[in-house]
Design an enzyme around this catalytic site. Structure first.
Site, PDB file in Angstrom:
ATOM      1  N   ASP A 133      13.466  -9.225  -7.669  1.00 25.16           N
ATOM      2  CA  ASP A 133      12.638  -8.640  -6.599  1.00 25.16           C
ATOM      3  C   ASP A 133      11.750  -9.708  -5.948  1.00 25.16           C
ATOM      4  OD1 ASP A 133      11.275  -6.849  -5.010  1.00 25.16           O
ATOM      5  OD2 ASP A 133      10.185  -5.873  -6.657  1.00 25.16           O
ATOM      6  N   GLN A 227       0.149   0.585  -7.433  1.00 24.21           N
ATOM      7  CA  GLN A 227       0.757   0.702  -6.109  1.00 24.21           C
ATOM      8  C   GLN A 227      -0.011  -0.067  -5.039  1.00 24.21           C
ATOM      9  OE1 GLN A 227       0.966   4.837  -5.482  1.00 24.21           O
ATOM     10  NE2 GLN A 227       3.165   4.890  -5.604  1.00 24.21           N
ATOM     11  N   SER A 230       2.133  -4.573  -5.073  1.00 22.39           N
ATOM     12  CA  SER A 230       3.471  -5.151  -4.998  1.00 22.39           C
ATOM     13  C   SER A 230       3.474  -6.397  -4.144  1.00 22.39           C
ATOM     14  CB  SER A 230       4.438  -4.152  -4.353  1.00 22.39           C
ATOM     15  OG  SER A 230       4.820  -3.200  -5.283  1.00 22.39           O
TER      16      SER A 230
END
Lengths: 280, 1159
Positions: A133, A227, A230
């Site tokens: 990622d 949250q 990221s």
């Protein structure tokens, strides 16, 4: 275990998330643009100038904080690959910009915006597993006097031994979203940080059942990224040099005592190679 | 070009108008790739060239949803924005094409009965011209105007019906866009209206800090047609500013919110507000706040707008106030030109002509030093600042003033009075100043030349103007001449330039009294008299004076005394603004009586030797003439000394006095019984006008030092906080002394206090309470006008479902007010409670109870019970006599022999025709209250009444008689009756010994102890009195008639018809009363008519008894569950025949006192 990327699954409370959640549930939708109830660590003015807010355009002139990112050099921002998708759909570069220079969002006295020119998603990124990622944002113009962060070298195990304390920081909601449920946003305007400890791969694998080589886990009691964090860094400071070890990627819940936070491991050769190839 | 601008404004005046939803977000939803954008990725505006069908489809979808107005795809269509995509050269073309495209789609959807309109969208340039940002804050006003010009031309030529300048973050940029539109009007040859909208963040301010009151003050002075808010937040966060605009804006108000603040939900950017929620919230704002234009910004889809159209439906346009608030504004806040108590203090020291220090700093380009002077003046109590940088030594006054003004706008909250004689200097400063300034000054020294040079700039930039009473003959020295010159100036400035009288400020000129020349001995008196004459002869205008010139040339000690006396008399004559050094003004009460007399002799020209006497008296007195003071203090005991120090603002040495005081008595006792009473006296003197604000602030400083010293002795409870309080002085109120005391007391008693300061919007208070999980919220207000924020805050808390108890206090507040504030709806209390604290200590006691869960619930219950019994709530329960008037002892009202009725029992009145009702119509109430003429004054009122209302009434009377939609009917009856205590006992007409009903009325607890029962012969005197009841109605067809008109789109006729029907019922009641008087053989003015719901007979539930007696159903009237009559155009009354009957109130409150906060 249903794994979701960090900007999906978690919002940015880098703090005592359980207490936060209880307190935050009572917050009505219009309240608290700068939540302080959670007692998290708000960083000092001028801190971490290598961290940027990656922002998404949602209307004519409306933008929202979307992810974190780090300045690799004057033209390149490192962030998570999943930050390049909005509801699974790839985001156009023209709808991304970064906020540079200030820990306080929208404070034009100390920071400024730079538009994205291109979004380079790691070609080996797997959206369904969050493997590999990582993404690089190519900026439309150079950041003058950019404060940069160094990345840990390919194959290095430095700063990654279990228990090693690393910092993670960002702006995001202090409220966690449950899938399908819209919980009022609670974005802090000022960046927050928290220190977590590296968790051994075997420990982390036992928690999640599966862990890729390009992932590294970190946790601390009641502390976690969440949250909106990221794309932001997992990092440390050695002498005068900031060194990035991971990219905030995913996890189950936030600060759940049974699950550590998962970061993209920068020293993984595939990730290192992706970064090197795209930051000439 | 066909002009639809007028038609659009007609629609806005007629009914609520609905705009479309998001353009940018709708395009984003399509997730076009670079090819989809025609290679210019992210440029929404380019789509009108590359793929116009996308834009057409978006327009069509919104029109299908039923909206009235489309916005063009030109939000980013200014040259600077298009330049970013290399399209700068196509600016005109793009805007024109987008306008033509939208017009085409709108035309397709228009029908002969319904036009769809097109609004030319003008978004921000991204520059922040009011800021000092190195990249964004450099452009001059004229350059920003230029950036909008091509866009405006393209939109105008493309046929837009209105310009919507939206999402503005910098109020100066908004003014530049407005200017571009205004300057294009001549070219285009038609008047395209302007809708000016700002964007506020979650704290209720624009990006650079402009609050909503400042926004309104600035925009009301601009030639815009609609004022509003859009984007950035959802409707919930817009409620408070929307309410403010709805209440005070004279222009129609628009609210176009986002579908909430975007959120990241499961990796998808989502606008959280669902169509239903948006629709309901917008409807509420239309209903509650009088919003006239709504629509959707980012995140609103055609489905959102379809629901908005359904929910709003066809609603008449809200009525706007006729009168602007007389406010000027800085970039951050508005200040009223009418200070209460007056005058408005204009700080005089930021002036190179009046301050040596300022001049030195200006010569050295020391801007920081100049800003320090400005801040000092504001801290000392200046409401506004006079700013002047004129110097013979330099030639760059224009650039200097522009630069200083920019810095001042970003530094001080006080608005500026721009002081220069040069038109180009004033122009540059006005165009740099984001607020609403005052220009100082114009005169007629060279005829009207100077006015003609300056007024165009003042008007274009929305400034108020100071005019000196100087003409070609010279400076006006007598009051009569001052008036003559003022009238000539008024004729030009108000007459020719159309400036509001409230923006015209006359300086009647101050001359030094020290010259001893005969010519000037009466000059101060003439100046004062001039104020009086001008304010009488020219309604609305204001006056200003530079005070200190009056004492020029005198000994410094004498100067202070003479200045103070002059200011006092000028204010008494009506002076509105005073240019002074705020900390140098002496209160009159502190002047030695002999010195005051000497000064008054001089100022008021009371004796020929006034000047020599004064000079002699002050001869040799140095500035440190306070020498007498220490002696005075030395003789006092320590408590008296502390009191004196606070009252007289002598802070030096106050710490030692505290040390001395606590050696003798308990520190808490010192606080309670020495310091707080002294502060209270300061507050009282302020309230009565004896002290002006700067003195109060200085007293507060002395108090603060005393308390700081005292805190060393007060026992502090360490460790755990007893609870958390969020404190604030409410929005619009700048008084925080009382609140600061509360902070001190609570902090010293173990509470964590978050003091948000003064002028705090409701949003911020609530946010902070949520953030800190407060135990309670404490709100303070000094003024009656600002105390209205309190019920508002409570309603918002209730609306949001929050549970913070609210404690209110301040000079304007009393217990009864708290009781009323507790109720958020009809009989519905705010469950967490609203409590009144009469002082800081009652506040502390309340906090102690609220922070203890057990005592808290008891307190809340008790408070709600008290409030329920205190607030009279007619229609819910039988009226209970207030405890204070429990004694039913009769008042001194004499018993008179009753009249003889023509019959006993009930009948319907015959020969009741509309023609007979008209003479009884109260046209004043009809025009003012029901037809919306309230607030229109003077010539405008005469025009409205004679030109519209009177002919309209004549026509409606004729048509009503012809069509019969008003059907007047009256039922009335005569009953035998007697008084018994507070009750009127009604007997059966056929059997006068049998009681059939009984009305109990409240008795005044004090004063004359009046009660309606006293107007009747008491029982046991062998005489039956006559009780007369009447009910009138103009029938249920009236309601239907208005509804039908509404349905056919004749909204204004429906509005006027409804007003006429309601007032006709009142006229009918008056007519019936006159007939009853005649039947009883009484004079036309004998007796009174009392309707239920008024103070002397408050209980609407007694309508039930009226129904029993009169059988109101016989004339088609029925009672609702709330004991109201249906149809509403009906009214009942008790007709009292007693010759001394009069209307009286129950509570013993003098409204004038209440207004000053003394009740």
């Amino acid at each position: 275990m249903n794994l979701v990327p960090r900007h999906l699954r978690r919002s940015v409370s880098l703090l005592l998330v359980l207490t936060v959640m209880i307190a935050a549930m009572a917050i009505p939708s219009w309240a608290a643009p700068e939540p302080q109830i959670v007692g998290g660590e708000q960083v000092a003015k001028g801190s971490y100038k290598f961290i940027v807010s990656v922002q998404l355009r949602v209307g004519g002139s409306e933008w929202m904080h979307w992810c974190g990112g780090t300045i690799l050099d004057k033209k390149h921002i490192l962030t998570a690959a999943h930050c390049g998708y909005n509801g699974g759909v790839p985001i156009q570069a023209s709808n991304i910009r970064v906020w540079v220079g200030s820990v306080k969002l929208a404070d034009k006295k100390s920071g400024f915006y730079v538009n994205a020119k291109d979004l380079i998603v790691n070609p080996t990124y797997n959206p369904s597993t969050q493997k590999n990622d990582a993404m690089i944002i190519l900026l439309s113009k150079r950041i003058k006097k950019a404060k940069t962060i160094s990345v840990v070298g390919s194959g290095s195990t430095d700063y990654q031994t279990p228990g090693y304390p690393l910092t993670t920081a960002g702006w995001g909601s202090t409220v966690q979203y449950d899938a399908g449920e819209i919980v009022p946003p609670n974005y802090p305007r000022v960046m927050r940080d928290v220190v977590v400890n590296v968790v051994s791969d075997s420990q982390c694998e036992s928690e999640y059942g599966v862990l890729y080589a390009s992932q590294i886990c970190a946790a601390a009691p009641g502390k976690d990224s969440c949250q909106g964090d990221s794309g932001g860094p997992l990092f440390t400071k050695v002498g005068d040099t900031w060194i990035q070890v991971g990219i905030v990627s995913t996890g189950a819940g936030c600060a759940d005592p049974e699950y550590a936070g998962i970061y993209t491991r920068i020293s993984d050769p595939e990730i290192s190679a992706f970064i090197a190839e795209n930051t000439p | 070009m066909e002009s639809r601008g007028g038609e659009f404004l007609d629609l806005v005046r007629e009914r609520v108008v609905i705009y479309d939803g998001a353009m940018g977000a709708s395009i984003l939803d399509l997730n076009l790739d670079a090819a989809g954008y025609g290679g210019i990725e992210g440029c929404n505006e380019y789509l009108v060239f590359h793929n116009p069908s996308i834009i057409e489809n978006i327009h069509a979808a919104f029109l299908e949803a039923g909206v009235d107005v489309l916005e063009t795809d030109t939000f980013g269509g200014s040259r600077i924005k298009l330049e970013e995509y290399g399209l700068g050269d196509r600016t005109y073309e793009q805007n024109r094409a987008a306008a033509e495209l939208a017009r085409r789609v709108a035309a397709e959807f228009s029908t002969p009965g319904r036009t769809r309109f097109v609004a030319g969208s003008i978004g921000p340039t991204g520059l922040l011209p009011a800021s000092e940002d190195p990249l964004l804050g450099n452009a001059r006003f004229e350059e920003v105007v230029d950036l909008f010009r091509e866009q405006v031309r393209g939109l105008a030529d493309g046929g837009v019906d209105v310009f919507i300048i939206e999402t503005t973050q910098d109020i100066l940029e908004l003014r530049a866009a407005i200017r571009a539109v205004i300057e294009d009007r001549e070219r285009v040859g038609r008047r395209i209206p302007i809708q000016a909208q700002v964007t506020l963040d979650t704290s209720g301010r624009m990006l650079l800090g402009t609050d909503i009151a400042a926004v309104l003050a600035i925009l009301e002075a601009q030639p815009v047609d609609i004022i509003g808010l859009n984007c950035s937040t959802g409707p919930d966060l817009m409620r408070e500013p929307a309410r403010y605009l709805g209440e005070y804006s004279t222009r129609p108000v628009s609210v176009i919110p986002n579908a909430g603040i975007p959120q990241n939900v499961n990796g998808r950017a989502v606008f959280p507000l669902q169509p239903d929620e948006l629709a309901v919230q917008l409807r509420q704002m239309v209903e509650e706040f009088g919003i006239g234009i709504v629509g959707g910004c980012c995140g609103t889809t055609p489905e959102h707008l379809r629901r908005v159209v359904e929910e709003i439906g066809i609603r008449p346009a809200p009525i706007r106030p006729a009168k602007k608030l007389p406010n000027i504004a800085s970039m951050t806040r508005a200040v009223s030109l009418f200070q209460d108590p007056g005058p408005m203090i204009v700080g005089e020291r930021v002036n190179t002509l009046g301050s040596r220090k300022m001049k030195r700093l200006a010569l050295g380009d020391d801007y920081d030093g100049m800003l320090d002077i400005a801040r000092e003046q504001v801290d000392e109590g200046a409401h506004a600042l006079d700013v002047c940088v004129a110097m013979t030594e330099r030639t760059d006054e224009r650039d200097m003033l522009r630069k200083l003004v920019k810095k001042l706008a970003l530094t001080v909250e006080a608005p500026l009075v721009l002081d220069s004689t040069e038109p180009d200097v004033l122009r540059a400063a006005l165009e740099q100043y984001p607020g609403r300034a005052v220009v100082n000054s114009v005169n007629m020294e060279n005829g009207r030349a100077r006015i003609d040079a300056i007024l165009p700039h003042a008007v274009a930039n929305g400034a108020a103007v100071v005019a000196m009473t100087i003409d070609e003959v010279g400076m006006a020295k007598t009051a009569a001449r001052k008036l003559e010159v003022a009238q000539a100036i008024h004729q030009i400035i108000v007459g020719d330039y159309g400036l509001d009288p409230e923006a015209l400020i006359f300086d009647t000129l101050t001359f030094p009294l020290s010259t001893g020349e005969e010519e000037f001995t009466r000059s101060a008196l003439e100046t004062i008299e001039g104020i009086r004459l001008i304010e009488d002869a020219l309604p609305g205008v204001l006056t200003i004076l530079g005070i200190s010139n009056v004492s020029f040339g005198l000994n410094p000690v004498a100067r202070k005394v003479v200045n103070a006396v002059f200011l006092y008399h000028a204010v008494a004559a009506g002076l509105d603004l005073a240019i002074v050094h705020p900390s140098h003004v002496m209160p009159l009460a502190e002047i030695d009586p002999l010195e005051r007399e000497l000064a008054e002799d001089l100022v008021l020209a009371r004796r020929p030797d006034a000047l020599p006497r004064l000079v002699e008296h002050f001869e040799g007195r140095a500035e440190t003439a306070d020498a007498a003071t220490p002696d005075v203090l030395a003789e006092m005991d320590v408590a008296t000394r502390l009191h004196y120090r606070i009252l007289h603002r002598k802070k030096d040495g106050i710490e030692q006095d505290i040390d001395e005081a606590v050696a003798e008595r308990d520190p808490v006792d010192v606080l309670n019984n020495v310091l707080l009473p002294a502060m209270k006296e300061v507050g009282d003197k302020f309230g009565s006008g004896e002290l002006i604000l700067p003195f109060v602030l200085q007293s507060a400083e002395a108090m603060k030092r005393a308390v700081a010293q005292l805190e060393k002795y007060l026992e502090r409870e360490e460790g755990v906080s007893k609870g958390t309080v969020v404190l604030a002085t409410v929005f619009g109120d700048v008084h925080d002394i009382g609140k600061n005391l509360v902070n001190t007391i609570l902090t010293n008693n173990g509470y964590t206090v978050h003091d948000l300061g003064k002028q705090v919007p409701v949003n911020r208070i609530i946010e902070k309470a949520v953030e800190t999980n407060a135990t309670a919220i404490g709100l303070s207000a000094l003024l009656v006008s600002t105390s209205k924020q309190m019920p508002l805050a409570v309603k918002e808390l209730h609306h949001a479902g929050l549970a913070f108890p609210v404690i209110i206090g301040g000079a304007a507040i009393n217990r009864a007010y708290a009781h009323r504030t507790l109720f958020v709806g009809e009989g519905e209390p705010y469950a967490p409670g609203v409590f009144y604290a009469k002082d800081a200590f009652e506040g502390l006691a309340l906090m102690d109870q609220l922070s203890d869960p057990q005592r808290r619930s008891a307190l809340v219950e008790q408070t709600i019970r008290d409030a329920e019994s205190a607030v009279q709530r007619p229609g819910r329960e039988a009226f209970s006599v207030p405890a204070a008037a429990a004694s039913e002892e009769r008042s001194a009202t004499p018993v008179v022999s009753p009249p003889v009725p023509p019959f006993w029992g009930v009948r319907e009145m015959s020969d009741v025709t509309l023609r007979a009702v008209w003479p009884h119509l109260d046209t004043k109430t009809l025009f003012r209250l029901h037809w919306g003429g309230k607030g229109v004054r003077d010539g405008a009122w005469d025009d409205l009444r004679e030109g519209d209302f009177e002919p309209r009434l004549a026509r409606m009377e004729r048509e009503t008689e012809r069509d019969g939609w008003l059907q007047p009917r009256v039922r009335y009856g005569y009953f035998p009756a007697n008084a018994e205590g507070n009750a009127v006992v009604i007997y059966a007409p056929e059997d006068p010994d049998r009681e059939i009903a009984r009305f109990t009325f409240p008795r005044q607890p004090a004063r004359e102890r009046l009660c309606l029962a006293d107007y009747y012969v008491p029982v046991g005197q062998g005489v039956k009195d006559v009780a007369v009841f009447q009910i009138v109605t103009v029938g249920e067809r009236a309601t239907r008639h208005a509804e039908e008109l509404q349905l056919h789109g004749e909204y204004s006729e429906a509005f006027f018809s409804h007003g006429l029907s309601v007032q006709s019922a009142e006229g009918l009641a008056e007519m019936a009363h006159q007939r009853i008087r005649a039947e009883l053989g009484m004079a036309e003015d004998q007796g009174k008519r009392y309707s239920w719901g008024y103070p002397s007979c408050p209980d609407l539930a007694q309508h039930v008894i009226v129904d029993q007696l009169l059988d109101i159903g016989e004339i088609g009237v029925r009672l609702t569950e709330g004991f109201q009559f249906d149809p509403e155009q009906s009214t009942a009354a008790l007709v009292v025949t007693h010759p001394e009957a009069r209307y009286f109130a129950l509570a013993n409150v003098d409204p004038a006192r209440a207004e000053r906060g003394e009740a």
